[in-house]
Scaffold this active site. Structure first.
Site, PDB file in Angstrom:
ATOM      1  N   CYS A   4     -10.287  -4.778   0.609  1.00 24.61           N
ATOM      2  CA  CYS A   4     -11.385  -3.801   0.625  1.00 24.61           C
ATOM      3  C   CYS A   4     -12.285  -4.018  -0.591  1.00 24.61           C
ATOM      4  O   CYS A   4     -11.937  -4.743  -1.532  1.00 24.61           O
ATOM      5  CB  CYS A   4     -10.836  -2.373   0.660  1.00 24.61           C
TER       6      CYS A   4
ATOM      7  N   GLU B 262      -3.124  -4.649  -2.896  1.00 25.23           N
ATOM      8  CA  GLU B 262      -3.681  -5.551  -3.914  1.00 25.23           C
ATOM      9  C   GLU B 262      -3.726  -4.875  -5.277  1.00 25.23           C
ATOM     10  O   GLU B 262      -3.377  -5.452  -6.300  1.00 25.23           O
ATOM     11  CB  GLU B 262      -5.105  -5.974  -3.522  1.00 25.23           C
TER      12      GLU B 262
ATOM     13  N   CYS C 249     -10.782  -3.181  -4.071  1.00 30.47           N
ATOM     14  CA  CYS C 249      -9.836  -4.195  -4.563  1.00 30.47           C
ATOM     15  C   CYS C 249     -10.569  -5.455  -5.020  1.00 30.47           C
ATOM     16  O   CYS C 249     -10.177  -6.083  -6.012  1.00 30.47           O
ATOM     17  CB  CYS C 249      -8.810  -4.526  -3.486  1.00 30.47           C
TER      18      CYS C 249
ATOM     19  N   ASN D 200       0.843  -1.199   0.000  1.00 23.64           N
ATOM     20  CA  ASN D 200       0.000   0.000   0.000  1.00 23.64           C
ATOM     21  C   ASN D 200       0.876   1.246   0.000  1.00 23.64           C
ATOM     22  O   ASN D 200       1.970   1.269   0.583  1.00 23.64           O
ATOM     23  CB  ASN D 200      -1.021  -0.006   1.140  1.00 23.64           C
ATOM     24  N   ILE D 201       0.368   2.268  -0.684  1.00 25.50           N
ATOM     25  CA  ILE D 201       1.109   3.520  -0.864  1.00 25.50           C
ATOM     26  C   ILE D 201       0.166   4.656  -0.497  1.00 25.50           C
ATOM     27  O   ILE D 201      -0.787   4.938  -1.237  1.00 25.50           O
ATOM     28  CB  ILE D 201       1.605   3.653  -2.323  1.00 25.50           C
ATOM     29  N   GLU D 202       0.400   5.272   0.660  1.00 30.49           N
ATOM     30  CA  GLU D 202      -0.501   6.325   1.141  1.00 30.49           C
ATOM     31  C   GLU D 202      -0.099   7.686   0.588  1.00 30.49           C
ATOM     32  O   GLU D 202       0.933   7.831  -0.079  1.00 30.49           O
ATOM     33  CB  GLU D 202      -0.527   6.306   2.674  1.00 30.49           C
TER      34      GLU D 202
ATOM     35  N   CYS E 142      -4.135   0.640  -2.433  1.00 29.34           N
ATOM     36  CA  CYS E 142      -3.987  -0.582  -1.637  1.00 29.34           C
ATOM     37  C   CYS E 142      -2.928  -1.500  -2.254  1.00 29.34           C
ATOM     38  O   CYS E 142      -2.651  -1.444  -3.456  1.00 29.34           O
ATOM     39  CB  CYS E 142      -5.303  -1.348  -1.591  1.00 29.34           C
TER      40      CYS E 142
HETATM   41  N1  THU Z   1      -5.235  -1.307   2.731  1.00 32.20           N
HETATM   42  C1  THU Z   1      -4.708  -2.137   1.787  1.00 32.20           C
HETATM   43  O1  THU Z   1      -3.610  -1.904   1.273  1.00 32.20           O
HETATM   44  N2  THU Z   1      -5.418  -3.221   1.420  1.00 32.20           N
HETATM   45  C2  THU Z   1      -6.599  -3.599   1.995  1.00 32.20           C
HETATM   46  O2  THU Z   1      -7.211  -4.549   1.542  1.00 32.20           O
HETATM   47  C3  THU Z   1      -7.121  -2.844   3.148  1.00 32.20           C
HETATM   48  C4  THU Z   1      -6.539  -1.487   3.317  1.00 32.20           C
HETATM   49  C5  THU Z   1      -4.445  -0.144   3.161  1.00 32.20           C
HETATM   50  C6  THU Z   1      -4.955   1.185   2.706  1.00 32.20           C
HETATM   51  C7  THU Z   1      -4.359   2.104   3.757  1.00 32.20           C
HETATM   52  O3  THU Z   1      -3.051   2.447   3.369  1.00 32.20           O
HETATM   53  C8  THU Z   1      -4.289   1.254   5.015  1.00 32.20           C
HETATM   54  O4  THU Z   1      -4.411  -0.094   4.575  1.00 32.20           O
HETATM   55  C9  THU Z   1      -5.351   1.565   6.021  1.00 32.20           C
HETATM   56  O5  THU Z   1      -6.602   1.551   5.441  1.00 32.20           O
END
Ligand code: THU
Length: 139
Positions: A91, A56, A94, A43-45, A54
């Site tokens: 989520c 995935e 995804c 994941n890359i915020e 996300c």
């Molecule tokens: N996140 C994912 O990368 N995949 C998921 O299936 C659930 C959520 C990440 C997004 C965000 O960076 C962090 O988790 C919190 O929501």
């Protein structure tokens, strides 16, 4: 080493690259093509929050952008500060991206805590009665 173990290892390794200065929740994914190649993702915020991607989708977009279209399975791991204590499910967004490229009846979604503790689902269990490409085919 079993196929799932190899995927779990790849997902955990990818989680190490997660960029999560805002949530601290690190996620790693390992996407297996039907030909046996693995594409990983984290994941890359983002400071503006909504551009966050996300793990995935990072894995899917890496693979599709390199010409892949046929996928067998994805493994997902995640935890606060990268500590794996529970299963992390994908989520809804995804799941919908998986639905675009994968057969819901056969595509496997593996949620793992470590190499010994994992659960496996078919996409159709996680996204029942989904909307997919075939809904837009001409009658
Ligand atoms: N996140 C994912 O990368 N995949 C998921 O299936 C659930 C959520 C990440 C997004 C965000 O960076 C962090 O988790 C919190 O929501």
């Amino acid at each position: 080493m079993g196929e799932n173990q190899e995927l779990i290892r790849a997902a955990i390794e990818a989680m190490g690259y997660a960029y999560t200065p805002y949530s601290g929740f690190q996620v790693g994914a390992a996407l297996l093509t039907e030909e046996g190649k693995i594409y990983s993702g984290c994941n890359i915020e983002n400071a503006a929050y909504s551009p966050t991607n996300c793990a995935e989708r990072t894995a899917f977009f890496k693979a599709v952008s390199e010409g892949e279209r046929h996928f067998a399975a994805i493994c997902i791991v995640g935890g606060k500060n990268g500590v794996l204590t529970d299963y992390t499910a994908p989520c809804g967004v995804c799941r919908q991206v998986m639905r675009e490229f994968c057969d819901p009846k056969t595509f496997r979604v593996i949620l793992a805590v470590n190499e010994e503790n994992w659960k496996e689902y078919r996409l159709e269990e996680l996204l029942p009665k989904g909307f997919g490409p075939e809904n837009l085919w001409e009658a």
